[in-house]
Design an enzyme around this catalytic site. Sequence first.
Site, PDB file in Angstrom:
ATOM      1  N   CYS A 111      26.457  66.939  57.196  1.00  0.00           N
ATOM      2  CA  CYS A 111      27.743  66.305  57.476  1.00  0.00           C
ATOM      3  C   CYS A 111      28.696  66.401  56.296  1.00  0.00           C
ATOM      4  CB  CYS A 111      27.577  64.816  57.737  1.00  0.00           C
ATOM      5  SG  CYS A 111      26.380  64.427  58.990  1.00  0.00           S
ATOM      6  N   GLY A 141      29.554  70.928  58.863  1.00  0.00           N
ATOM      7  CA  GLY A 141      29.142  70.508  60.204  1.00  0.00           C
ATOM      8  C   GLY A 141      30.151  70.957  61.226  1.00  0.00           C
ATOM      9  N   ASN A 157      26.847  60.628  55.469  1.00  0.00           N
ATOM     10  CA  ASN A 157      26.236  61.933  55.223  1.00  0.00           C
ATOM     11  C   ASN A 157      24.868  61.694  54.608  1.00  0.00           C
ATOM     12  OD1 ASN A 157      26.793  64.548  52.747  1.00  0.00           O
ATOM     13  ND2 ASN A 157      25.638  64.642  54.629  1.00  0.00           N
ATOM     14  N   GLY A 158      23.841  62.258  55.241  1.00  0.00           N
ATOM     15  CA  GLY A 158      22.464  62.089  54.736  1.00  0.00           C
ATOM     16  C   GLY A 158      21.569  61.534  55.812  1.00  0.00           C
ATOM     17  N   TYR A 190      23.289  76.684  48.377  1.00  0.00           N
ATOM     18  CA  TYR A 190      23.821  77.188  49.637  1.00  0.00           C
ATOM     19  C   TYR A 190      24.922  76.347  50.268  1.00  0.00           C
ATOM     20  CZ  TYR A 190      23.978  77.872  54.728  1.00  0.00           C
ATOM     21  OH  TYR A 190      24.399  78.046  56.015  1.00  0.00           O
TER      22      TYR A 190
HETATM   23  P1  AMP Z   1      16.041  82.493  58.453  1.00  0.00           P
HETATM   24  O1  AMP Z   1      15.202  82.873  57.297  1.00  0.00           O
HETATM   25  O2  AMP Z   1      16.128  83.516  59.511  1.00  0.00           O
HETATM   26  O3  AMP Z   1      15.619  81.181  59.062  1.00  0.00           O
HETATM   27  O4  AMP Z   1      17.533  82.254  57.955  1.00  0.00           O
HETATM   28  C1  AMP Z   1      17.927  82.398  56.643  1.00  0.00           C
HETATM   29  C2  AMP Z   1      19.431  82.312  56.572  1.00  0.00           C
HETATM   30  O5  AMP Z   1      19.859  80.992  56.959  1.00  0.00           O
HETATM   31  C3  AMP Z   1      19.945  82.539  55.166  1.00  0.00           C
HETATM   32  O6  AMP Z   1      20.967  83.525  55.248  1.00  0.00           O
HETATM   33  C4  AMP Z   1      20.541  81.219  54.728  1.00  0.00           C
HETATM   34  O7  AMP Z   1      21.765  81.407  54.075  1.00  0.00           O
HETATM   35  C5  AMP Z   1      20.745  80.451  55.994  1.00  0.00           C
HETATM   36  N1  AMP Z   1      20.394  79.030  55.832  1.00  0.00           N
HETATM   37  C6  AMP Z   1      19.498  78.489  55.015  1.00  0.00           C
HETATM   38  N2  AMP Z   1      19.445  77.151  55.153  1.00  0.00           N
HETATM   39  C7  AMP Z   1      20.347  76.828  56.092  1.00  0.00           C
HETATM   40  C8  AMP Z   1      20.789  75.599  56.673  1.00  0.00           C
HETATM   41  N3  AMP Z   1      20.275  74.433  56.295  1.00  0.00           N
HETATM   42  N4  AMP Z   1      21.740  75.653  57.629  1.00  0.00           N
HETATM   43  C9  AMP Z   1      22.245  76.837  58.012  1.00  0.00           C
HETATM   44  N5  AMP Z   1      21.888  78.021  57.488  1.00  0.00           N
HETATM   45  C10 AMP Z   1      20.952  78.043  56.551  1.00  0.00           C
END
Ligand code: AMP
Length: 485
Positions: free
Chosen positions: A20, A46, A120-121, A267
């Site tokens: 969020c 989000g 958020n959290g 990220y």
């Molecule tokens: P996968 O290994 O196929 O599950 O997806 C990895 C990708 O998901 C990477 O490109 C990350 O940047 C992205 N990613 C990692 N954590 C998250 C998250 N919490 N929400 C959305 N995307 C994510």
Amino acid sequence: MVSLRADGKMLTSDKFHDECGVVAIYANPEAEKLAYLGLHALQHRGQESAGIVTSNGMTLNQHKAMGLVADIFTTAELAKLRGTLAIGHTRYSTAGDSALLNAQPILVQSNKGMMALAHNGNLVNAGEIRSRMESQGSIFQTSSDTEVIVHLIAQSKEHTLPEAMADALRRVEGAFSLVMISPDRIFAARDPRGFRPLAMGRIPTAPGDRQGTIVFASETCAFDLIGAVYEREVKPGELIVVGPEGITSRFYATPLAQSSCIFEHVYFSRPDSRVFGRPVQESREELGRQLAREAPVEADVVVPVPDSGVTAAVGYAAESGIPFRFGLIRNHYVGRTFIEPSQSVRDFGVKLKLNPVRSLLEGKRVVLIDDSIVRGTTSRKIVRMIRNAGAKEVHMRISCPPTISPCFYGVDTPSKKQLIAANKTIEEIREYVGADSIAYLSLEGMKQACGDGEKTTYCTACYTGKYPTRWVDVEDIQPAAVGKQ
Ligand code: AMP
């Protein structure tokens, strides 16, 4: 989520992860528009629902809906929300509880007056508190953790809202960066460990008005859009109240060892934000540089997985001297659902989003940089895509350590069963994704790149399985690890 009660029973609710963004505005004639713009800047946190609650000094008004900020808040909707105080929330949640009912802020009329809360959290003891309250007759309208805080505030024996809020926050455990609005005040608080970010800023106003407009947001990129100047972080365990009396701050609980989410730097946050007092760009580029030092490889080009791998790839290229190239192009207009051709196309999903630049990749030894591997399915498809575009070698480099344990504090990670690094060795992961080599950044390297021990210390539970709180999902972790960090 599933949590463990003191008596050893498991509690479940259909709530799992919430990613969020929150924003709050105190005293501006266009508070609703500033909240809207702030949410727009936080949209990456989000994309499922968003809401704004405003105060016109007498009463609170709200609008919330499923979808993106720019679609939800039309000129007509914003006109209905005119107010001088506002809070806003944008939300992404998983696991079947995406209903509008769970969209935030949560607005209630209580014995302490009207109030609305945006969170958020994730709390780790919400299930426990909720089942106790329900057994005493409380009726919950949503399956969200946040409603537990609202009930605790309403039921508090403290008479003033700030005291009732402080009382409520002492009873919950887990991750919360909160903003709350009453007809004449804005409240902002962080949990005593400071898991999730929350910054305070100010929009300077005309001479004579000493205070200006006080704003709070999950990330400072929201300040930039509304012309606010960053002032400071809301501190772990701190509750700030902004009202007619000015700005007051109190520590409702003794701050605990700080455990801010390092994944915000890896990220989640935007590189143009300052998070936990540190520019994300600085951390992310250094993550790439450190990765290049720890895991060098002979190659012709450094290619990021856009957008998540871009800044780390810039760092990797700078440190290694290997040229940086946008070898994958992202289509930014991917909607929710797409009609697939009946002759199903291999890797259709990822192809909708990414396409390789054949002329950059053909015959090349490629270092492919991404921020993280979760299930491994995306990386596998991307590696195949790059090979099909003619690359001679693909060396995968990940700018954080292997993700081995789920997050209970507000980041959407799947259960341990679905985390590839919890179930396979590095060599098996390499084989699964089809790369010529694979390397992750070390835990120490990541912490160092994010300035651990300088302005903040971090929670790294998703990489270590060592959780800083109790009440985490015992099915998913080694019980011995709980509370050790
Ligand atoms: P996968 O290994 O196929 O599950 O997806 C990895 C990708 O998901 C990477 O490109 C990350 O940047 C992205 N990613 C990692 N954590 C998250 C998250 N919490 N929400 C959305 N995307 C994510």
